[in-house]
Motif scaffolding. Structure first.
Motif, mmCIF file in Angstrom:
data_model
loop_
_atom_site.group_PDB
_atom_site.id
_atom_site.type_symbol
_atom_site.label_atom_id
_atom_site.label_comp_id
_atom_site.label_asym_id
_atom_site.label_seq_id
_atom_site.Cartn_x
_atom_site.Cartn_y
_atom_site.Cartn_z
ATOM 1 N N THR A 32 0.957 -1.204 0.023
ATOM 2 C CA THR A 32 0.023 -0.035 0.230
ATOM 3 C C THR A 32 1.095 1.190 0.147
ATOM 4 O O THR A 32 0.610 2.366 -0.739
ATOM 5 C CB THR A 32 -0.918 -0.077 1.125
ATOM 6 O OG1 THR A 32 -1.603 -1.340 1.244
ATOM 7 C CG2 THR A 32 -1.970 1.173 1.104
ATOM 8 N N PHE A 34 3.729 1.770 -1.471
ATOM 9 C CA PHE A 34 4.308 2.060 -2.671
ATOM 10 C C PHE A 34 3.389 2.127 -3.703
ATOM 11 O O PHE A 34 3.597 2.581 -4.988
ATOM 12 C CB PHE A 34 5.065 0.702 -3.063
ATOM 13 C CG PHE A 34 6.438 0.539 -2.186
ATOM 14 C CD1 PHE A 34 7.576 1.649 -2.741
ATOM 15 C CD2 PHE A 34 6.653 -0.216 -1.177
ATOM 16 C CE1 PHE A 34 8.637 1.473 -2.135
ATOM 17 C CE2 PHE A 34 7.662 -0.108 -0.557
ATOM 18 C CZ PHE A 34 9.019 0.637 -0.948
ATOM 19 N N ILE A 35 1.875 2.257 -3.532
ATOM 20 C CA ILE A 35 1.095 2.521 -4.719
ATOM 21 C C ILE A 35 0.644 3.904 -4.802
ATOM 22 O O ILE A 35 0.595 4.533 -3.500
ATOM 23 C CB ILE A 35 -0.210 1.786 -4.002
ATOM 24 C CG1 ILE A 35 -0.238 0.197 -4.246
ATOM 25 C CG2 ILE A 35 -1.429 2.120 -4.961
ATOM 26 C CD1 ILE A 35 -1.397 -0.356 -3.716
ATOM 27 N N THR A 36 0.953 4.449 -5.960
ATOM 28 C CA THR A 36 0.523 5.894 -6.246
ATOM 29 C C THR A 36 -0.855 6.336 -5.682
ATOM 30 O O THR A 36 -1.788 5.629 -6.241
ATOM 31 C CB THR A 36 0.854 6.263 -7.699
ATOM 32 O OG1 THR A 36 2.356 5.830 -7.841
ATOM 33 C CG2 THR A 36 0.784 7.684 -7.735
ATOM 34 N N PRO A 37 -1.094 7.446 -4.968
ATOM 35 C CA PRO A 37 -2.321 7.677 -4.748
ATOM 36 C C PRO A 37 -2.920 8.143 -5.877
ATOM 37 O O PRO A 37 -2.568 8.857 -6.617
ATOM 38 C CB PRO A 37 -2.234 9.044 -3.584
ATOM 39 C CG PRO A 37 -0.705 8.621 -3.103
ATOM 40 C CD PRO A 37 0.084 7.923 -4.203
ATOM 41 N N GLU A 38 -4.165 7.800 -5.971
ATOM 42 C CA GLU A 38 -5.308 8.383 -6.751
ATOM 43 C C GLU A 38 -6.371 9.191 -6.160
ATOM 44 O O GLU A 38 -6.837 8.916 -5.290
ATOM 45 C CB GLU A 38 -5.747 6.948 -7.802
ATOM 46 C CG GLU A 38 -4.618 6.522 -8.685
ATOM 47 C CD GLU A 38 -5.269 5.779 -9.576
ATOM 48 O OE1 GLU A 38 -6.054 4.891 -9.197
ATOM 49 O OE2 GLU A 38 -4.528 5.381 -10.578
ATOM 50 N N THR A 119 -7.274 10.459 -11.406
ATOM 51 C CA THR A 119 -6.050 10.814 -11.934
ATOM 52 C C THR A 119 -4.953 10.681 -10.611
ATOM 53 O O THR A 119 -5.775 10.628 -9.530
ATOM 54 C CB THR A 119 -5.881 11.863 -12.410
ATOM 55 O OG1 THR A 119 -6.050 12.962 -11.634
ATOM 56 C CG2 THR A 119 -6.776 12.002 -13.734
ATOM 57 N N GLY A 120 -3.901 10.965 -10.584
ATOM 58 C CA GLY A 120 -2.860 11.111 -9.434
ATOM 59 C C GLY A 120 -2.964 12.656 -9.016
ATOM 60 O O GLY A 120 -2.279 12.868 -8.191
ATOM 61 N N ASP A 121 -3.753 13.536 -9.544
ATOM 62 C CA ASP A 121 -3.922 15.138 -9.178
ATOM 63 C C ASP A 121 -5.295 15.071 -8.790
ATOM 64 O O ASP A 121 -6.166 15.033 -9.952
ATOM 65 C CB ASP A 121 -3.314 15.842 -10.261
ATOM 66 C CG ASP A 121 -3.160 17.193 -9.876
ATOM 67 O OD1 ASP A 121 -4.350 18.054 -9.994
ATOM 68 O OD2 ASP A 121 -2.366 17.665 -9.163
ATOM 69 N N PRO A 168 -6.996 11.056 -1.306
ATOM 70 C CA PRO A 168 -7.124 10.187 -2.489
ATOM 71 C C PRO A 168 -7.860 9.239 -2.088
ATOM 72 O O PRO A 168 -8.174 8.634 -0.980
ATOM 73 C CB PRO A 168 -5.541 9.354 -2.194
ATOM 74 C CG PRO A 168 -5.206 9.625 -0.738
ATOM 75 C CD PRO A 168 -5.810 10.853 -0.220
#
Length: 439
Positions: A32, A34-38, A119-121, A168
């Motif tokens: 968790t 290392f997962i990129t937040p979305e 998205t990531g933003d 996120p």
């Protein structure tokens, strides 16, 4: 098997279950992290039918919109809408990349369409959702307008604009950690049960007796010497063992051999023999212990607790010295830890056969004149032939096993060898417990 068997297995292997659960929990946390937040933002689009002049017309228009709202969801996620989003926002993304961020979900039994961008933003998700909703309305108006012109049969309007999310939407720490914990527990429970079923070690006095095919005489909780008590282990445990021995016909056995399946149990054998002799004596039946593992063997392997305590004890004369004519029985008989003991002494090259000889019989007869019971502390049945030859000079055997260390296979084989040698197996004693956590 019933539920109690499963619960017993889980109780014995609880460490394995906890370790599996903690490992899975740690892996879930690491994954968790290392997962990129979305970030997820949703704009709500209302679809209405045009040209309604009455309540019945409006109702018919709504039915029309409901029937076609799935098609509108396809429009929202289509390439035409994605191209409009890229153009209006000036995004450095291809239309296909934008399409991958958009989902459209019709609300059941309604004319409302939720358009979501992930998205990531956070702000980008908001902008894409809002522009995608407005572009969807444009496309709907276009496709619902007749080629001959006129009013469109349906139109869309933004009912609720998307806002930038403050946190996120993924990954979800609570969900991932919970799933990891549940997965770890499941793996741990299955592993614990499988490990328990494949483990052949005896776990209790009942399992020990079942493997030997005989009666259980009980269990001795500890073999350690209590300072001042004078006897190994618990006096009450050994007294219970003796009483049970009398109940299975041991009262008529004047010469008793105590042995283990293998030399691994030989440390427990002399302790059980001594504890049993002390209990017999305390209950009015004087007993003596005769050790048969030569001290030259015991010193090398540290098989006997008495042999490893001091240099003086390691070299004291004993049974083999009497059999060789170097000493008399009166010279070697000692009291040790509250028990009368004839130490084994050093074999000095004497073979195991001497233990079944007429000289050995004469020694036991002499001891029998003074003591009600002669308890012979034997060796490992599977490792040495000593116990088999003792058949000629003894009346019955007690098989000692250590829960968590002795295997059912060894117990069964040892009991079989004793019976083959026509030595009666009176029962089994579970001696102590392993000083480790079962996994």
């Amino acid at each position: 098997m019933d539920i109690s068997d499963y619960l017993a297995a889980f109780r014995r292997r609880w460490v394995l279950i906890v370790v599996a659960a903690l490992l899975a929990l740690g892996c879930a946390a690491a994954a968790t992290a290392f997962i990129t937040p979305e970030y997820s933002a949703t704009s709500r689009l209302f679809i209405s039918a045009a040209g309604a002049s009455s309540a019945s017309d409006a109702y018919a228009g709504n039915l029309f919109s409901e029937k076609r709202i799935t098609s509108y969801a396809e429009i929202a996620t289509g390439r035409r809408v994605a191209e409009g989003v890229v153009r209006e926002l000036g995004l450095p993304m291809s239309p296909d990349d934008v399409r991958a961020t958009i989902t459209a979900t019709p609300l059941r039994d309604s004319v409302i369409l939720d358009i979501t961008a992930v998205t990531g933003d956070a702000e980008l998700s908001r902008d894409i959702a809002n522009v995608a909703a407005s572009q969807t309305a444009v496309v709907i108006k276009s496709v619902e307008t007749s080629a001959r012109g006129g009013e469109p049969t349906a139109s869309g309007s933004i009912m609720e604009a998307a806002v930038a999310p403050g946190s996120p939407s993924s990954p979800s720490w609570v969900r991932n950690l919970l799933l990891g914990l549940l997965a770890g527990l499941a793996v741990g429970l299955v592993g614990a049960f499988a490990r328990d079923r494949t483990d052949t070690k005896v776990r209790s006095d009942a399992e020990l007796a079942a493997a030997a095919g005989t009666e259980t005489l009980g269990a001795v909780r500890t073999l350690r010497v209590s300072p001042g008590a004078g006897a190994p282990g618990s006096d009450s445990d050994f007294m219970a063992v003796y009483n049970q021995l009398l109940g299975v016909g041991g009262a008529g056995v004047a010469r008793l051999v105590v042995c283990g399946p293998a030399d691994a149990e030989s440390g427990a054998v002399p302790a059980v023999a001594r504890g049993l002799a002390v209990a017999m004596t305390a209950l009015g039946d004087p007993a003596v212990v005769v050790e048969t593992v030569p001290q030259d063997d015991a010193v090398a392997g540290h098989d006997s607790p008495a042999a490893a305590r001091s240099p003086r004890q390691q070299v004291r004369p004993g049974l083999f010295d009497v059999l060789a004519g170097r000493d008399t029985l009166a010279d070697v008989l000692v009291t040790d830890e509250g028990a009368y003991v004839v130490p084994a002494g050093r074999a000095g090259g004497a073979g195991a056969g001497v233990l079944g000889s007429a000289d050995m019989d004469a020694v036991l007869k002499e001891l029998g004149l003074r003591f009600r019971y002669v308890v012979v502390a034997g060796a490992g049945v599977l490792d040495r032939p000593d116990v088999a030859v003792l058949r000629a000079v003894t009346d019955g055997a007690v098989l000692v096993g250590v829960p968590g260390a002795t295997t059912t296979t060894d117990v069964a084989q040892a009991a079989g060898r004793l019976r083959t040698a026509e030595l009666r197996v009176l029962g089994t004693v579970a001696a102590g417990a392993p000083a480790r956590v079962v996994v």
